[in-house]
Write a protein that holds these residues in place. Structure first.
Motif, PDB file in Angstrom:
ATOM      1  N   LEU A 129       2.760   5.846  -5.597  1.00 44.27           N
ATOM      2  CA  LEU A 129       2.303   5.855  -6.990  1.00 44.27           C
ATOM      3  C   LEU A 129       1.116   6.779  -7.195  1.00 44.27           C
ATOM      4  O   LEU A 129       1.113   7.619  -8.097  1.00 44.27           O
ATOM      5  CB  LEU A 129       1.964   4.436  -7.427  1.00 44.27           C
ATOM      6  CG  LEU A 129       1.350   4.305  -8.834  1.00 44.27           C
ATOM      7  CD1 LEU A 129       2.321   4.782  -9.894  1.00 44.27           C
ATOM      8  CD2 LEU A 129       0.922   2.867  -9.097  1.00 44.27           C
ATOM      9  N   LYS A 130       0.080   6.633  -6.375  1.00 45.29           N
ATOM     10  CA  LYS A 130      -1.120   7.439  -6.595  1.00 45.29           C
ATOM     11  C   LYS A 130      -0.866   8.903  -6.314  1.00 45.29           C
ATOM     12  O   LYS A 130      -1.377   9.773  -7.028  1.00 45.29           O
ATOM     13  CB  LYS A 130      -2.285   6.926  -5.737  1.00 45.29           C
ATOM     14  CG  LYS A 130      -3.619   7.381  -6.291  1.00 45.29           C
ATOM     15  CD  LYS A 130      -3.923   6.663  -7.613  1.00 45.29           C
ATOM     16  CE  LYS A 130      -4.892   7.438  -8.481  1.00 45.29           C
ATOM     17  NZ  LYS A 130      -4.330   8.233  -9.532  1.00 45.29           N
TER      18      LYS A 130
ATOM     19  N   ILE B 191       0.254  -7.218  -4.656  1.00 44.67           N
ATOM     20  CA  ILE B 191       0.240  -6.038  -5.521  1.00 44.67           C
ATOM     21  C   ILE B 191      -1.006  -5.999  -6.402  1.00 44.67           C
ATOM     22  O   ILE B 191      -1.712  -4.983  -6.407  1.00 44.67           O
ATOM     23  CB  ILE B 191       1.529  -5.968  -6.363  1.00 44.67           C
ATOM     24  CG1 ILE B 191       2.743  -5.760  -5.458  1.00 44.67           C
ATOM     25  CG2 ILE B 191       1.441  -4.827  -7.394  1.00 44.67           C
ATOM     26  CD1 ILE B 191       4.075  -5.844  -6.168  1.00 44.67           C
TER      27      ILE B 191
ATOM     28  N   ALA C 268       0.614   0.961 -13.469  1.00 44.98           N
ATOM     29  CA  ALA C 268      -0.780   1.353 -13.303  1.00 44.98           C
ATOM     30  C   ALA C 268      -0.999   2.694 -14.004  1.00 44.98           C
ATOM     31  O   ALA C 268      -0.161   3.585 -13.932  1.00 44.98           O
ATOM     32  CB  ALA C 268      -1.141   1.461 -11.822  1.00 44.98           C
TER      33      ALA C 268
ATOM     34  N   THR D 187       1.963   1.582  -3.733  1.00 45.79           N
ATOM     35  CA  THR D 187       0.868   1.863  -4.677  1.00 45.79           C
ATOM     36  C   THR D 187       0.036   3.064  -4.256  1.00 45.79           C
ATOM     37  O   THR D 187      -0.073   4.041  -4.987  1.00 45.79           O
ATOM     38  CB  THR D 187      -0.042   0.636  -4.811  1.00 45.79           C
ATOM     39  OG1 THR D 187      -0.537   0.259  -3.512  1.00 45.79           O
ATOM     40  CG2 THR D 187       0.705  -0.537  -5.418  1.00 45.79           C
ATOM     41  N   SER D 188      -0.544   3.003  -3.069  1.00 42.86           N
ATOM     42  CA  SER D 188      -1.483   4.041  -2.629  1.00 42.86           C
ATOM     43  C   SER D 188      -0.771   5.342  -2.288  1.00 42.86           C
ATOM     44  O   SER D 188      -1.239   6.430  -2.652  1.00 42.86           O
ATOM     45  CB  SER D 188      -2.263   3.558  -1.402  1.00 42.86           C
ATOM     46  OG  SER D 188      -2.854   2.306  -1.640  1.00 42.86           O
TER      47      SER D 188
ATOM     48  N   SER E 252       0.822  -1.214   0.000  1.00 44.38           N
ATOM     49  CA  SER E 252       0.000   0.000   0.000  1.00 44.38           C
ATOM     50  C   SER E 252       0.855   1.262   0.000  1.00 44.38           C
ATOM     51  O   SER E 252       0.440   2.289  -0.542  1.00 44.38           O
ATOM     52  CB  SER E 252      -0.945  -0.009   1.202  1.00 44.38           C
ATOM     53  OG  SER E 252      -1.997  -0.933   1.004  1.00 44.38           O
TER      54      SER E 252
ATOM     55  N   LEU F  82       8.649   1.002  -5.239  1.00 40.27           N
ATOM     56  CA  LEU F  82       8.331   1.694  -6.483  1.00 40.27           C
ATOM     57  C   LEU F  82       9.618   2.118  -7.190  1.00 40.27           C
ATOM     58  O   LEU F  82      10.470   2.798  -6.600  1.00 40.27           O
ATOM     59  CB  LEU F  82       7.460   2.921  -6.206  1.00 40.27           C
ATOM     60  CG  LEU F  82       6.873   3.620  -7.430  1.00 40.27           C
ATOM     61  CD1 LEU F  82       5.826   2.730  -8.111  1.00 40.27           C
ATOM     62  CD2 LEU F  82       6.249   4.962  -7.053  1.00 40.27           C
TER      63      LEU F  82
ATOM     64  N   PHE G 233      -4.332  -1.575 -14.763  1.00 41.64           N
ATOM     65  CA  PHE G 233      -2.957  -1.922 -14.401  1.00 41.64           C
ATOM     66  C   PHE G 233      -2.552  -3.168 -15.179  1.00 41.64           C
ATOM     67  O   PHE G 233      -3.397  -4.003 -15.517  1.00 41.64           O
ATOM     68  CB  PHE G 233      -2.798  -2.139 -12.889  1.00 41.64           C
ATOM     69  CG  PHE G 233      -3.582  -3.291 -12.337  1.00 41.64           C
ATOM     70  CD1 PHE G 233      -3.013  -4.556 -12.198  1.00 41.64           C
ATOM     71  CD2 PHE G 233      -4.901  -3.122 -11.937  1.00 41.64           C
ATOM     72  CE1 PHE G 233      -3.741  -5.621 -11.684  1.00 41.64           C
ATOM     73  CE2 PHE G 233      -5.635  -4.180 -11.409  1.00 41.64           C
ATOM     74  CZ  PHE G 233      -5.052  -5.432 -11.292  1.00 41.64           C
TER      75      PHE G 233
ATOM     76  N   VAL H 216       5.725  -0.603 -10.019  1.00 45.05           N
ATOM     77  CA  VAL H 216       5.638  -1.262  -8.717  1.00 45.05           C
ATOM     78  C   VAL H 216       6.276  -2.641  -8.848  1.00 45.05           C
ATOM     79  O   VAL H 216       5.881  -3.426  -9.715  1.00 45.05           O
ATOM     80  CB  VAL H 216       4.185  -1.418  -8.252  1.00 45.05           C
ATOM     81  CG1 VAL H 216       4.144  -2.045  -6.853  1.00 45.05           C
ATOM     82  CG2 VAL H 216       3.462  -0.076  -8.257  1.00 45.05           C
TER      83      VAL H 216
ATOM     84  N   THR I 103      -4.164  -5.126  -4.442  1.00 46.37           N
ATOM     85  CA  THR I 103      -4.214  -3.732  -4.014  1.00 46.37           C
ATOM     86  C   THR I 103      -4.528  -2.815  -5.186  1.00 46.37           C
ATOM     87  O   THR I 103      -5.343  -1.889  -5.066  1.00 46.37           O
ATOM     88  CB  THR I 103      -2.880  -3.329  -3.366  1.00 46.37           C
ATOM     89  OG1 THR I 103      -2.576  -4.232  -2.299  1.00 46.37           O
ATOM     90  CG2 THR I 103      -2.958  -1.918  -2.809  1.00 46.37           C
ATOM     91  N   LEU I 104      -3.903  -3.056  -6.339  1.00 45.78           N
ATOM     92  CA  LEU I 104      -4.181  -2.236  -7.512  1.00 45.78           C
ATOM     93  C   LEU I 104      -5.633  -2.395  -7.975  1.00 45.78           C
ATOM     94  O   LEU I 104      -6.258  -1.424  -8.435  1.00 45.78           O
ATOM     95  CB  LEU I 104      -3.217  -2.594  -8.647  1.00 45.78           C
ATOM     96  CG  LEU I 104      -1.762  -2.175  -8.427  1.00 45.78           C
ATOM     97  CD1 LEU I 104      -0.875  -2.725  -9.545  1.00 45.78           C
ATOM     98  CD2 LEU I 104      -1.623  -0.661  -8.351  1.00 45.78           C
TER      99      LEU I 104
END
Length: 311
Positions: free
Chosen positions: A113-114, A151, A308, A109-110, A106, A255, A196, A219, A154-155
């Motif tokens: 990445l986001k 992964i 993603a 990604t969260s 998380s 990442l 993704f 990721v 979560t994506l």
């Protein structure tokens, strides 16, 4: 005489087995329930100086690369010439620390990445309104066991729901029970991904470089041996080629945000705080990615990679 000695030995062992330390008894003389101490070491990495860091990626831990055949990146155009170096880290949020939880996926990604994607889109300075919470996805996927996550799982949640910013759902490093309410879920919908894809593992260096120069961090899942993060000949915190003992590893998500041919490595942002590595970053040798398709390579540590796309 021998029979007597045997009887005495048996009697002493029996008494020892029945003996109870009086300090372990309650006031009424009964045995209290001893609290169970967690012995979780699967989601931990111990550095050479003895520091313990949490990981938390679900994987087999044997270095085998997992290809997501149902959701595979195909048709990526790789330029004939690529720059010798490229770095996306200036648009990342501040390096964070996952603390005691197995929430690395998380964070990769969260959080990283986001937040990066929304920063590229909006151009706004970072604040708790546009830095996204690892707890939003991690807590929903683990509920109360606070273990590892995957992964793609979560994506998929970010594709379905998005991620809430920290101002709506702060990160808590000591629990994963808190769940978002309807208002938080509504706010998260503003920060979703459209899709993704998993990388095939073929032509890995060129594909990853092509993605990075087009503002697409990757990721990755990696097997960490005790060599992870050691200082290399360039003076960098790095992960260089060596023979991996897979009986002494853990799995971790991070990442990829850059590359540099001069040091023959990709630049990775980690989630162990600025005090670890190179202000929170580490360099993973190109060879780790070239070895993906080599079954006999002694240094096989990359087990998955995903890109993603912002909605």
């Amino acid at each position: 005489m021998k029979k007597i000695q045997i009887l005495l030995l048996a009697l002493s062992l029996s008494l020892a087995g029945c003996y109870t330390d009086r300090d372990d008894l309650d006031n009424d003389g009964s045995n209290p329930e001893v609290p169970e101490i967690p012995q979780e070491t699967e989601n931990q990495f111990v550095s050479e100086d003895g520091e313990v860091y949490s990981t938390g990626l679900e994987c087999t831990g044997n270095g085998t690369y997992n290809v997501n055949t149902e959701n595979l990146l195909e048709g990526l155009m790789v330029p004939d010439t690529l720059p010798e170096a490229f770095d996306l880290s200036e648009n990342l949020p501040p390096v964070g620390d996952q603390g005691e939880l197995g929430s690395c996926v998380s964070w990769a990604t969260s959080y990283y990445l986001k937040s990066f994607q929304e920063k590229i889109e909006s151009g706004l300075q970072y604040s708790e309104a546009n830095i996204f919470s690892p707890s939003y996805t991690y807590n929903q996927l683990t509920t109360d066991d606070c273990g590892g996550t995957s992964i793609p799982e979560t994506l998929a949640l970010i594709e379905e729901q998005g991620v809430a910013p920290l101002e709506f759902f702060p990160y808590t490093a000591t629990e994963c029970e808190s769940q978002p309410d309807e208002a938080v879920i509504a706010a998260a919908a503003e920060a979703r991904i459209s899709d993704f894809k998993g990388l095939s593992g073929e032509n890995m260096l060129a594909e990853m470089k092509a993605l990075i120069i087009h503002q697409q961090p990757i990721v990755i899942g990696a097997v960490l041996s005790p060599e992870f993060g050691k200082t290399d000949s360039f003076g960098l915190s790095a992960y260089r080629t060596h023979t991996v003992d897979y009986d002494d590893v853990t799995c971790h998500a991070m990442l990829v945000v850059g590359f540099d041919d001069e040091v023959n490595a990709f630049k990775i942002v980690n989630s162990w705080g600025e005090g670890w590595g190179d202000d929170g970053f580490v360099w993973i040798d190109y060879q780790a990615f070239e070895n993906i398709s080599d079954e006999d390579a002694p240094f096989k540590v990359i087990n998955q990679a995903y890109v993603a796309y912002d909605l």
